[in-house]
Design a protein around this motif. Sequence first.
Motif, PDB file in Angstrom:
ATOM      1  N   ALA A  67     117.512 138.331  79.692  1.00  0.00           N
ATOM      2  CA  ALA A  67     116.616 137.295  80.228  1.00  0.00           C
ATOM      3  C   ALA A  67     116.068 136.427  79.108  1.00  0.00           C
ATOM      4  N   LEU A  68     115.614 137.048  78.014  1.00  0.00           N
ATOM      5  CA  LEU A  68     115.060 136.261  76.911  1.00  0.00           C
ATOM      6  C   LEU A  68     116.132 135.441  76.204  1.00  0.00           C
ATOM      7  N   ALA A  69     117.341 135.983  76.081  1.00  0.00           N
ATOM      8  CA  ALA A  69     118.428 135.207  75.477  1.00  0.00           C
ATOM      9  C   ALA A  69     118.764 134.000  76.354  1.00  0.00           C
ATOM     10  N   ALA A  70     118.784 134.191  77.660  1.00  0.00           N
ATOM     11  CA  ALA A  70     119.061 133.076  78.578  1.00  0.00           C
ATOM     12  C   ALA A  70     117.970 132.023  78.478  1.00  0.00           C
ATOM     13  N   ILE A  71     116.714 132.461  78.423  1.00  0.00           N
ATOM     14  CA  ILE A  71     115.614 131.512  78.285  1.00  0.00           C
ATOM     15  C   ILE A  71     115.705 130.797  76.941  1.00  0.00           C
ATOM     16  N   ASN A 121     105.551 131.310  73.990  1.00  0.00           N
ATOM     17  CA  ASN A 121     106.277 132.362  73.278  1.00  0.00           C
ATOM     18  C   ASN A 121     106.636 131.879  71.871  1.00  0.00           C
ATOM     19  N   ARG A 122     105.986 132.454  70.875  1.00  0.00           N
ATOM     20  CA  ARG A 122     106.224 132.014  69.492  1.00  0.00           C
ATOM     21  C   ARG A 122     107.638 132.359  69.018  1.00  0.00           C
ATOM     22  N   LEU A 123     108.202 133.457  69.487  1.00  0.00           N
ATOM     23  CA  LEU A 123     109.569 133.810  69.090  1.00  0.00           C
ATOM     24  C   LEU A 123     110.554 132.756  69.584  1.00  0.00           C
ATOM     25  N   LEU A 124     110.335 132.291  70.785  1.00  0.00           N
ATOM     26  CA  LEU A 124     111.186 131.264  71.379  1.00  0.00           C
ATOM     27  C   LEU A 124     111.019 129.938  70.642  1.00  0.00           C
ATOM     28  N   ARG A 125     109.792 129.530  70.441  1.00  0.00           N
ATOM     29  CA  ARG A 125     109.505 128.246  69.780  1.00  0.00           C
ATOM     30  C   ARG A 125     110.024 128.211  68.352  1.00  0.00           C
ATOM     31  N   GLU A 126     110.004 129.353  67.663  1.00  0.00           N
ATOM     32  CA  GLU A 126     110.463 129.417  66.273  1.00  0.00           C
ATOM     33  C   GLU A 126     111.961 129.691  66.163  1.00  0.00           C
ATOM     34  N   GLY A 127     112.627 129.857  67.285  1.00  0.00           N
ATOM     35  CA  GLY A 127     114.073 130.103  67.273  1.00  0.00           C
ATOM     36  C   GLY A 127     114.449 131.432  66.648  1.00  0.00           C
ATOM     37  N   ARG A 128     113.626 132.433  66.822  1.00  0.00           N
ATOM     38  CA  ARG A 128     113.873 133.756  66.236  1.00  0.00           C
ATOM     39  C   ARG A 128     114.722 134.589  67.197  1.00  0.00           C
ATOM     40  N   LEU A 141     102.684 130.816  86.575  1.00  0.00           N
ATOM     41  CA  LEU A 141     102.549 132.255  86.390  1.00  0.00           C
ATOM     42  C   LEU A 141     103.067 132.685  85.011  1.00  0.00           C
ATOM     43  N   ASP A 142     103.968 133.660  84.967  1.00  0.00           N
ATOM     44  CA  ASP A 142     104.422 134.145  83.665  1.00  0.00           C
ATOM     45  C   ASP A 142     105.372 133.182  82.952  1.00  0.00           C
ATOM     46  N   ASP A 143     105.886 132.158  83.652  1.00  0.00           N
ATOM     47  CA  ASP A 143     106.729 131.147  82.995  1.00  0.00           C
ATOM     48  C   ASP A 143     105.975 130.488  81.853  1.00  0.00           C
ATOM     49  N   ARG A 144     104.711 130.240  82.074  1.00  0.00           N
ATOM     50  CA  ARG A 144     103.895 129.566  81.057  1.00  0.00           C
ATOM     51  C   ARG A 144     103.883 130.382  79.772  1.00  0.00           C
ATOM     52  N   GLY A 145     103.669 131.681  79.888  1.00  0.00           N
ATOM     53  CA  GLY A 145     103.643 132.526  78.699  1.00  0.00           C
ATOM     54  C   GLY A 145     105.011 132.713  78.080  1.00  0.00           C
ATOM     55  N   ILE A 146     105.979 133.088  78.891  1.00  0.00           N
ATOM     56  CA  ILE A 146     107.309 133.418  78.374  1.00  0.00           C
ATOM     57  C   ILE A 146     108.025 132.203  77.808  1.00  0.00           C
ATOM     58  N   TYR A 188     109.596 142.117  76.049  1.00  0.00           N
ATOM     59  CA  TYR A 188     109.550 140.858  76.807  1.00  0.00           C
ATOM     60  C   TYR A 188     108.336 140.000  76.458  1.00  0.00           C
ATOM     61  N   TRP A 189     107.179 140.624  76.255  1.00  0.00           N
ATOM     62  CA  TRP A 189     105.941 139.875  76.016  1.00  0.00           C
ATOM     63  C   TRP A 189     105.555 139.785  74.545  1.00  0.00           C
ATOM     64  N   GLN A 190     106.377 140.293  73.627  1.00  0.00           N
ATOM     65  CA  GLN A 190     105.982 140.345  72.226  1.00  0.00           C
ATOM     66  C   GLN A 190     105.720 138.973  71.624  1.00  0.00           C
ATOM     67  N   GLY A 191     106.439 137.974  72.015  1.00  0.00           N
ATOM     68  CA  GLY A 191     106.221 136.634  71.478  1.00  0.00           C
ATOM     69  C   GLY A 191     104.981 135.960  72.019  1.00  0.00           C
ATOM     70  N   VAL A 192     104.357 136.596  73.023  1.00  0.00           N
ATOM     71  CA  VAL A 192     103.194 136.011  73.668  1.00  0.00           C
ATOM     72  C   VAL A 192     101.920 136.764  73.300  1.00  0.00           C
ATOM     73  N   SER A 193     101.990 138.090  73.291  1.00  0.00           N
ATOM     74  CA  SER A 193     100.805 138.896  73.001  1.00  0.00           C
ATOM     75  C   SER A 193     101.105 139.856  71.858  1.00  0.00           C
ATOM     76  N   GLU A 194     100.087 140.294  71.199  1.00  0.00           N
ATOM     77  CA  GLU A 194     100.255 141.195  70.053  1.00  0.00           C
ATOM     78  C   GLU A 194     100.861 142.537  70.454  1.00  0.00           C
ATOM     79  N   GLY A 195     100.367 143.117  71.544  1.00  0.00           N
ATOM     80  CA  GLY A 195     100.863 144.423  71.970  1.00  0.00           C
ATOM     81  C   GLY A 195     102.289 144.366  72.466  1.00  0.00           C
ATOM     82  N   GLY A 196     102.598 143.346  73.215  1.00  0.00           N
ATOM     83  CA  GLY A 196     103.952 143.148  73.687  1.00  0.00           C
ATOM     84  C   GLY A 196     104.323 143.892  74.950  1.00  0.00           C
ATOM     85  N   GLY A 197     103.708 145.034  75.220  1.00  0.00           N
ATOM     86  CA  GLY A 197     104.080 145.785  76.409  1.00  0.00           C
ATOM     87  C   GLY A 197     105.405 146.492  76.231  1.00  0.00           C
ATOM     88  N   GLY A 198     105.855 147.183  77.254  1.00  0.00           N
ATOM     89  CA  GLY A 198     107.054 147.989  77.142  1.00  0.00           C
ATOM     90  C   GLY A 198     108.288 147.429  77.813  1.00  0.00           C
TER      91      GLY A 198
END
Length: 104
Positions: free
Chosen positions: A76-80, A44-51, A35-40, A60-70
């Motif tokens: 959660a992202l820091a823990a991941i 997730n380019r932010l995660l892969r690039e260590g940003r 599910l969303d684990d695959r994307g997040i 939450y979704w900015q590293g996956v999609s251009e719009g990113g959502g709200g």
Amino acid sequence: MSGARWRSLPGLLPLAMLATTLCGYAAAVDNGFCLDDRGIVLENRLLREGRWRDLITASYWQGVSEGGGGLYRPVALAAIGVEWALFGEAAGAYHLVSILLQAL
């Protein structure tokens, strides 16, 4: 049952809760990302690039999609991000951490 035995039962309650949680979710450790684990995690380019700064300031979704959502989920992202640094793509380790947090 004697009074001493009854008094020891509240001390066993946390252990019983831990055991119940571990037994209930143990099968999840062998599962892959879904599910969303695959994307997040995996996409997730932010995660892969260590940003890190972007991980905790972006949506939450900015590293996956251009719009990113709200959604804003910095903890959660820091823990991941920490899990990514420690475990890479090993899904079982992420699941184990989640199970242990659930047990707590």
